[in-house]
Design a protein around this motif. Structure first.
Motif, PDB file in Angstrom:
ATOM      1  N   GLN A  75       0.927  -1.101   0.071  1.00  0.00           N
ATOM      2  CA  GLN A  75      -0.192  -0.058   0.038  1.00  0.00           C
ATOM      3  C   GLN A  75       0.744   1.174  -0.068  1.00  0.00           C
ATOM      4  O   GLN A  75       0.550   2.327  -0.721  1.00  0.00           O
ATOM      5  N   PHE A  76       1.912   1.346   0.806  1.00  0.00           N
ATOM      6  CA  PHE A  76       2.788   2.360   0.952  1.00  0.00           C
ATOM      7  C   PHE A  76       4.119   2.438  -0.082  1.00  0.00           C
ATOM      8  O   PHE A  76       4.802   3.127   0.100  1.00  0.00           O
ATOM      9  N   ILE A  92       9.254   2.342   8.120  1.00  0.00           N
ATOM     10  CA  ILE A  92       7.962   2.335   9.062  1.00  0.00           C
ATOM     11  C   ILE A  92       7.441   3.678   9.423  1.00  0.00           C
ATOM     12  O   ILE A  92       6.401   4.091   9.303  1.00  0.00           O
ATOM     13  N   GLY A  93       8.429   4.768   9.266  1.00  0.00           N
ATOM     14  CA  GLY A  93       7.925   6.147   9.512  1.00  0.00           C
ATOM     15  C   GLY A  93       7.140   6.736   8.466  1.00  0.00           C
ATOM     16  O   GLY A  93       6.231   7.319   8.619  1.00  0.00           O
ATOM     17  N   ASN A  94       7.612   6.093   7.254  1.00  0.00           N
ATOM     18  CA  ASN A  94       6.528   6.534   6.065  1.00  0.00           C
ATOM     19  C   ASN A  94       5.048   5.951   6.308  1.00  0.00           C
ATOM     20  O   ASN A  94       4.284   6.733   5.971  1.00  0.00           O
ATOM     21  N   ILE A  95       5.095   4.903   7.059  1.00  0.00           N
ATOM     22  CA  ILE A  95       3.829   4.274   7.153  1.00  0.00           C
ATOM     23  C   ILE A  95       2.784   4.876   8.282  1.00  0.00           C
ATOM     24  O   ILE A  95       1.829   5.454   8.166  1.00  0.00           O
ATOM     25  N   VAL A  96       3.683   5.026   9.500  1.00  0.00           N
ATOM     26  CA  VAL A  96       2.930   5.310  10.619  1.00  0.00           C
ATOM     27  C   VAL A  96       2.533   6.755  10.659  1.00  0.00           C
ATOM     28  O   VAL A  96       1.571   7.393  11.187  1.00  0.00           O
ATOM     29  N   PHE A  97       3.209   7.528  10.090  1.00  0.00           N
ATOM     30  CA  PHE A  97       3.226   9.138  10.063  1.00  0.00           C
ATOM     31  C   PHE A  97       1.991   9.453   8.969  1.00  0.00           C
ATOM     32  O   PHE A  97       1.585  10.692   8.880  1.00  0.00           O
ATOM     33  N   ALA A  98       1.757   8.492   8.307  1.00  0.00           N
ATOM     34  CA  ALA A  98       0.595   8.691   7.139  1.00  0.00           C
ATOM     35  C   ALA A  98      -0.578   8.643   7.716  1.00  0.00           C
ATOM     36  O   ALA A  98      -1.689   9.353   7.314  1.00  0.00           O
ATOM     37  N   LEU A 103       0.030   5.164  13.543  1.00  0.00           N
ATOM     38  CA  LEU A 103       1.068   5.500  14.669  1.00  0.00           C
ATOM     39  C   LEU A 103       0.592   5.209  15.987  1.00  0.00           C
ATOM     40  O   LEU A 103       1.559   4.595  16.591  1.00  0.00           O
ATOM     41  N   ALA A 104      -0.667   5.255  16.231  1.00  0.00           N
ATOM     42  CA  ALA A 104      -1.238   4.722  17.697  1.00  0.00           C
ATOM     43  C   ALA A 104      -0.796   3.267  17.678  1.00  0.00           C
ATOM     44  O   ALA A 104      -0.644   2.826  18.766  1.00  0.00           O
ATOM     45  N   LYS A 105      -1.191   2.359  16.730  1.00  0.00           N
ATOM     46  CA  LYS A 105      -0.382   0.970  16.833  1.00  0.00           C
ATOM     47  C   LYS A 105       0.860   0.720  17.126  1.00  0.00           C
ATOM     48  O   LYS A 105       1.076  -0.117  18.004  1.00  0.00           O
ATOM     49  N   GLN A 106       1.765   1.546  16.445  1.00  0.00           N
ATOM     50  CA  GLN A 106       3.110   1.313  16.841  1.00  0.00           C
ATOM     51  C   GLN A 106       3.217   1.606  18.154  1.00  0.00           C
ATOM     52  O   GLN A 106       4.008   1.330  19.071  1.00  0.00           O
ATOM     53  N   LYS A 175       4.024  16.726   7.208  1.00  0.00           N
ATOM     54  CA  LYS A 175       3.293  15.642   8.228  1.00  0.00           C
ATOM     55  C   LYS A 175       3.916  15.579   9.535  1.00  0.00           C
ATOM     56  O   LYS A 175       2.850  15.636  10.496  1.00  0.00           O
ATOM     57  N   ARG A 176       5.056  15.706   9.796  1.00  0.00           N
ATOM     58  CA  ARG A 176       5.545  15.422  11.112  1.00  0.00           C
ATOM     59  C   ARG A 176       5.229  16.615  12.046  1.00  0.00           C
ATOM     60  O   ARG A 176       4.919  16.908  13.162  1.00  0.00           O
ATOM     61  N   LEU A 177       5.393  18.053  11.273  1.00  0.00           N
ATOM     62  CA  LEU A 177       4.961  19.074  11.938  1.00  0.00           C
ATOM     63  C   LEU A 177       3.568  19.252  12.118  1.00  0.00           C
ATOM     64  O   LEU A 177       3.146  19.912  13.370  1.00  0.00           O
ATOM     65  N   LYS A 178       2.611  18.723  11.234  1.00  0.00           N
ATOM     66  CA  LYS A 178       1.380  18.649  11.307  1.00  0.00           C
ATOM     67  C   LYS A 178       0.834  17.811  12.889  1.00  0.00           C
ATOM     68  O   LYS A 178      -0.135  18.177  13.358  1.00  0.00           O
TER      69      LYS A 178
END
Length: 199
Positions: A75-76, A92-98, A103-106, A175-178
């Motif tokens: 998917q990613f 992993i960062g690309n996935i969880v910050f999307a 992110l909550a799962k990690q 995305k990270r800033l948001k």
């Protein structure tokens, strides 16, 4: 070297070191938390860095993380393991910050490990600083802190620092800033003493 900033740190230390044993240093990504912590360490504080704990926790929990996130590779358009089988942190960062729910799962996997390691560090040291952006997500550790030092820095400075430090594309930076908008308000609702340092 910013003499005004150093003087502010010195004054805050004088205020806190007499009666506090555990404090938090927090702020948005690339606000200068590590630099401020390094200055506090000169006054005798012992700093535990949540980013370092997170890296260690991810290594410990790697099999569980890989099992959980393998399904999102296609998917990613990423591969979450390296050729040697170790976890690919950037993927992993690309996935969880999307998506917030990913992110909550990690976080569900790694935060209990982080909490345990930080508790062990606190038990082994005297004056302790917990350096963490999202410490409010680990209530047990936040409860241990008698005060919160919040580092503020202009957004354009933080973007520049992230690009120089992490070489991330701008879409990932934003995305990270948001994801960290309204961060200070998360700490204000705790009712704890908050001291703001502008960097």
């Amino acid at each position: 070297m910013n003499e005004k900033l150093l003087k502010k740190i010195e004054n805050v230390n004088k205020e806190l070191i007499k009666s506090h044993s555990v404090i938090a240093i927090t702020g948005q990504i690339a606000s200068g938390k590590n630099f401020v912590c390094s200055q506090f360490e000169k006054f005798g504080w012992n700093c535990v860095d949540a980013d370092s704990l997170t890296h260690e926790a991810i290594n410990i929990a790697a099999p569980k993380i890989i099992e959980e996130f393998k399904r999102y590779e296609e998917q990613f358009n990423v591969k979450i393991t390296n050729e040697d089988g170790s976890i690919n942190r950037r993927a992993i960062g690309n996935i969880v910050f999307a998506r917030p729910e990913l992110l909550a799962k990690q976080e569900e996997i790694v935060y209990p490990i982080i909490t345990k390691m930080a508790e062990d560090f606190i038990s082994a040291h005297g004056k302790v600083i917990i350096n963490a952006t999202v410490l409010y997500k680990t209530p047990i550790l936040l409860d241990r802190c008698q005060a919160i030092v919040y580092i503020k820095s202009p957004v354009f400075k933080r973007i520049f620092r992230i690009r120089r430090r992490d070489n991330l594309p701008y879409n990932q930076i934003f995305k990270r800033l948001k994801s960290q908008r309204n961060l200070l308000s998360k700490y204000k609702i705790t009712g704890k003493q908050i001291i703001v340092i502008k960097n």
